[in-house]
Structures are given as C-alpha cells and as structure tokens.
Design a protein around this motif. Structure first.
Motif: not given
Lengths: 340, 279
Positions: A250-251, A113-118, A108-109, A120-121, A307-308, A111
């Motif tokens: 993770h919401c 497109k739209y990487k979640d830097g917080y 999810l974090f 991923i780092t 599904d995702m 992907q």
C-alpha cells in the motif's frame, strides 16, 4: 444470517442487473488476463476465472487518484478540495484471499487517528461479494499458511460458493443483506450447508503449498543483521512487480501535476523496491541497496505488520510468486528464514 | 472528517534570511482563515508539510513556539525542488501547510527537570521552539535549570541571531554559543560542540538532554553525555527521513515497526536502540 440458493449460471445476470443501479466491479477478460473493471453495458463478466491478474485493491486504493485540485492566481496557487465521494459500488466475485486483503488494509487506512478518507469512503460505499475457490486455482496458492482459506467469508459481505448443483449464497453482513433481493427467494437448507462445509474442507486440503509464515516472526525479531539477507536479493531487478501485484502492498507517492493554470495533487502506488523510495534530498539513503529493500519487504509483511496490527501482511495469493521475472519466491525466503 | 491530506491555506507573511550564505531562511506564515490557527495547535518538536502547489510538499520542523500567537514559523534550508521554490517566494504569496504532524518533545517528561539543550548548525529549529516555549513566562516555572549549547561552523551560520542576544541577557537560561572557527568580529566561544559540552559539563541530576545536530556532531556528543552519567532514557533526539503523507500510511519513513512521521520524529536513545538502525 440468511442463506439462499441460486442457479450456477445466474451469476452474470445478477451482476448485470446490479450494474443498472450500482457501479459493479467484476472480473472481465482483457486480452489474456482477467481484471476487475467497472462492468460496462453489454459487457460479459467472467466468473469462471481462476484469479484476476492484478489484485483488486485498486477499487479502494486506485493506482492513481486525485487528492485535490488547484488553480494559479496572481498571488499564487489557490486550491479547491476534491470532494471525497464514491459511487455506491459492488465488488462482485473476488477471491477470498483478496477479500482478506481488505481487512488487512483497513487496519492501516482506517486507524483511530489519521483516517484516510479516500480509502474509507470507497470501502464504506462498496459491498464485497466473495466467490469461494472451490478448486484452488494455482500451485502457488498458499492462503492457508497466512490465516486464509479458499472458502472463507473473511472480508466479504456476501460469500458465494459453488456447491455443485447450485451456488450457495451466504449473507455475512447487514451491508450484504441489503442486496438480498437480487438473489431470488430459494432458501438454502441444511443439506446445502453440509455440502458447502464438505467442499470447503476439500478445498483447504487441496492447498499444497505451505510456508511457516507464523513461525518466522520471533526469528525476524532477532535477525535484522543476519548475513542471510546478503543471499536473497542478488537476482532482484528492482522492477517492483511484486509490490504492484500484491493485494496488501500500500505504499504510495504524492506528486503534483500542472497544466496551464490548473494543477492536481495525485497519489499513486509506489514501491519499497525502488532506490528513490527512501532517498533523501541530502543524498543520504537509509536503504542503500536492494538487500535492505528486500529485507524491508520481508520484514514489513512478516514482522512489522504483526508488531503493529497483530496480523501478517500477506494473503497467500501467489501473485508475486507467479509474476516475478527472476523467480524470486517469497515462499522460499520465508522457509529459509525459518531455518535461521 | 477532517482530511489530513489537505493543507491549510496560508500566506507568506515574513521572510527572514538567517545566514550569510543566504540558503537558510525563516518563513512566517499567517492562516488565510483565522479559525485554522486553532486547528493547527501544535507542540514544540512537531513538524508540518510545507505545501507548494505544482511543486509538492516538504516535511519541516516547526521553528516557532505555540506561545507565539498569530503565526507559525519554519526555518528552511534551500535543498530540493520544494524548498528551492519556497526560497524564491515573495512575501504575500499563497501556499499551504499541513499538520501539525508527529509526536513532540515530551513536555510532560521534561517538566520539573533540568533541561540541557544541545544543537548543531541548522538542526536548531525545533530546539528553538522548545526554548521559547520553556522561557515563556507562564511556562518557565514548570522547568528547572535550562542549559543551552548551540554551535555552528562559523558566526555567519548561526540561526536566530537576535534571539541569541536576548537569551544571553537573561539570568534564567545558561546559554553557551560556540563556533568551530570565529572571524575578525567574533568575541564569543570557539570550539566544537562536543568539546563545549565537556567544558560546560551539565549535571545528570534530575536532567534530560535534548540533542539535535548533524550526524558527526551527534556521534561525538553522545559519549560526552554518557561520561557525564546521562542514561539513554534521558537523552532525546529527533530523526529525519524522507516523508510524503506524514501520517503513517505511505510507507517511506518506516523504520522497524515505527513510522518516523507518526511515532516520531522524537525518540529517546533508549527507544532508538529498539529500532532497526535504518534511518
């Protein structure tokens, strides 16, 4: 990759030694609970623990974290980007189910497109050391039903398994191998490997709680409107404990806080169990009651995530089962769905 | 790595009060750093998060067209915390916008077709973006006939009044503006949007209908288009949901296996049929 043997009582020493150089998250006893916390000087990690009360997801996805800061000026608020950095860290001794959750959260974090830097780092700067469940700790453990195993290296950079006399240390990734110098120089032989496999098979056998998690996807595909959903939510208090404890939930919410001229934008855990989660300014709420919210929880874990990302968003840790104040058991829900 | 959570700093360049009730305004923003305009390259139908520090963010459809250079516009109704703070702002104030977010009106799918645009009330904003985009001289030949049916409850609630007059003068757009009930000065059409759609009766031949409006309008307009023979693949709309992150992470706008923010907000009726009815 390489495998080594270490003495069973060496773990705490290794963690403490690593803490001289890295931020080490280790299981620490806090009152009645064991929690993953940054290992302080002179603190004693507890590797004889069953599992941590809370999932260690907070290491990568903190309960509350600063996204950016800003200052009031006569022309309005001017912001400064919070530098997105994370200390070199080691997450030492997580259970394989929790390590598995990181693989699921990555999808999810991180992907395309739209990487979640917080996220991923922190993830990139952290080495995950799993501590195998040679004796699965709880009757509510059901990892084997959701693609997990009590002795598994999934999501781990290093896997440590207690094989009786010693602990077998397996370096799974090159990231894990970089910490090899902390684990002595006793190479593991084929006998240690055989012993580990025997223990792993036994541990797998010991997981008695089984749910038809994979069977319910096609049933959920067709039963969004089934009256069954009316039957499960009645006792739910909407407390959100299940989502708070869950390693894969993770919401989150984004909110602003201002003190004097300075403000921060924060993200903090949120929950699909709360009525306000989806309530719109107009007053319209797409999920009008706890029925829709519970259906969302079940659907998200066992259908939408499949599904995702082609994987179930549950690792079978059993925390929600143990922590629900009204004993609403996801295992029973899954079983009931399988009979629809 | 561009951090998608960090807004681009903008200055409120112009505020236009759109309606008599004064609770819908168009905000024109200019980028504080001119190079950010390139990074904010958008397509009609996308939205942005309007970011007011100390208040929060609000997801709003982009009302300007990418053919309008030098600024970006959002038309906002005063409703909650963020939009109320926005409505109290003065020109020259600094704030932020994030995006562009979401998919967009399917321009490639629309190209070469006759386009029927149906809008009701305040939901006309991203349709306005699409209309201005299609009417732009370099783009006009890419699209067939353009029919617009736009309605509001009364003349004072029509958005973009000056533009409506300009479009009305053109011969390459069939503009039908209607109000539920006119006033002493209203010389135009009276009648509900579904009724006007029936009267205008756009042909289904090589046509796509793009429909946005309040639920009650949608409910009565869709049967008209089904009767005209439009297929569900050729009826397109845009959803609204509560959102925070806008990039498919925070979970709020999750409908079935889709996130409205990332996989939408634009869906065809055929696509909506496959979603769970939870929006």
């Amino acid at each position: 990759m390489e495998k080594r043997l270490i003495k069973k009582d060496a773990l705490a020493g290794i963690a403490k030694k690593m803490a001289d150089k890295f931020l080490v998250w280790a299981p620490v006893k806090k009152e009645d609970n064991v929690l993953f916390e940054p290992l302080q000087k002179n603190a004693e990690p507890n590797f004889a623990y069953l599992n941590s009360k809370n999932a260690p997801k907070n290491v990568f996805f903190p309960h509350t974290e600063t996204m950016m800061k800003y200052t009031r000026t006569p022309k309005g608020m001017v912001f400064s980007t919070e530098e997105n950095k994370a200390a070199e860290s080691v997450l030492f001794g997580v259970r394989p189910c929790d390590a598995h959750s990181f693989v699921l959260l990555d999808k999810l974090f991180d992907q395309e497109k739209y990487k979640d830097g917080y996220y991923i780092t922190k993830r990139q700067n952290t080495t995950v050391i799993s501590l195998a469940c040679v004796k699965p700790p709880y009757a509510s453990c059901f990892c084997t039903s959701v693609d997990g195993e009590p002795v598994s290296s999934d999501g781990a950079d290093i896997l440590i398994t207690d094989i009786g006399s010693d602990c077998l240390v397996e370096f799974i990734t090159t990231k894990g191998e970089k910490l090899a110098s902390y684990f002595g120089d006793a190479k593991a032989d084929a006998a240690a490997d055989a012993k580990k496999n025997e223990i792993a098979a036994k541990a797998k056998e010991a997981i008695k709680s089984k749910i038809p998690a994979h069977e319910i996807k096609p049933i959920l595909d067709k039963n969004f409107d089934n009256p069954f959903w009316n039957t499960i939510y009645g006792k739910c208090l909407a407390c959100g404990t299940c989502t708070y404890m869950c390693p894969t939930c993770h919401c989150f919410d984004i909110s602003d806080e201002v003190k004097g001229s300075d403000g921060v934008r924060l993200r903090s855990w949120d929950s699909c169990m709360f009525p306000m989660f989806t309530k719109e300014t107009s007053g319209h709420n797409p999920r009008t009651s706890q029925k829709e919210r519970w259906r969302q929880r079940a659907m998200h874990k066992f259908k939408y995530y499949v599904d995702m990302f082609n994987c179930i968003a549950c690792v079978g840790c059993g925390r929600c089962v143990m922590s629900c104040p009204v004993n609403l058991d996801i295992r029973k829900v899954v079983e009931d769905i399988s009979k629809l | 790595m561009q951090n998608p959570y960090i807004p681009y700093p903008v200055v409120v360049d112009k505020i236009i009060t759109e309606v008599d009730t004064k609770d819908i305004k168009t905000f024109r923003f200019k980028f504080v750093n001119p190079e950010d305009e390139q990074k904010y390259a958008y397509i009609p139908g996308q939205f942005g998060e309007l970011s007011i520090f100390g208040k929060g963010e609000s997801p709003i459809g982009i009302a300007s067209s990418p053919t309008q250079k030098g600024y970006v516009e959002f038309t906002v109704q005063k409703a909650g915390v963020v939009t109320t703070a926005l409505h109290e702002m003065e020109e020259g104030t600094l704030m932020g916008i994030r995006g562009p977010l979401g998919n967009s009106w399917p321009l490639d799918f629309l190209a070469g077709k006759n386009i029927v645009i149906v809008g009701g009330g305040f939901a006309f904003t991203t349709l306005r973006s699409l209309i201005n985009y299609m009417l732009f001289e370099d783009n006009r030949k890419r699209f067939g006939n353009i029919t617009v049916i736009y309605g509001a409850r009364n003349p004072g609630l029509l958005l973009y009044k000056d533009e409506l007059v300009e479009w009305g003068k053109r011969t390459d757009i069939n503009l039908n503006v209607t109000v539920d009930k006119g006033d002493a000065t209203w010389k135009g059409r009276e009648g509900f949007v579904p009724t006007v759609c029936k009267e205008v009766a756009p042909s289904k031949e090589n046509a796509v209908a793009v429909i946005c409006g309040p639920p009650i309008m949608i409910r009565f307009t869709l049967p008209v288009f089904f009767d005209l023979g439009f297929s569900k693949e050729n009826i397109i709309t845009s959803l609204e949901m509560r959102m925070k992150c806008g990039i498919g992470k925070c979970g709020r706008c999750n409908v079935g296996s889709k996130y409205v923010c990332k996989d939408g907000p634009v869906f065809s009726l055929a696509e909506l049929d496959k979603l769970t009815p939870e929006y």
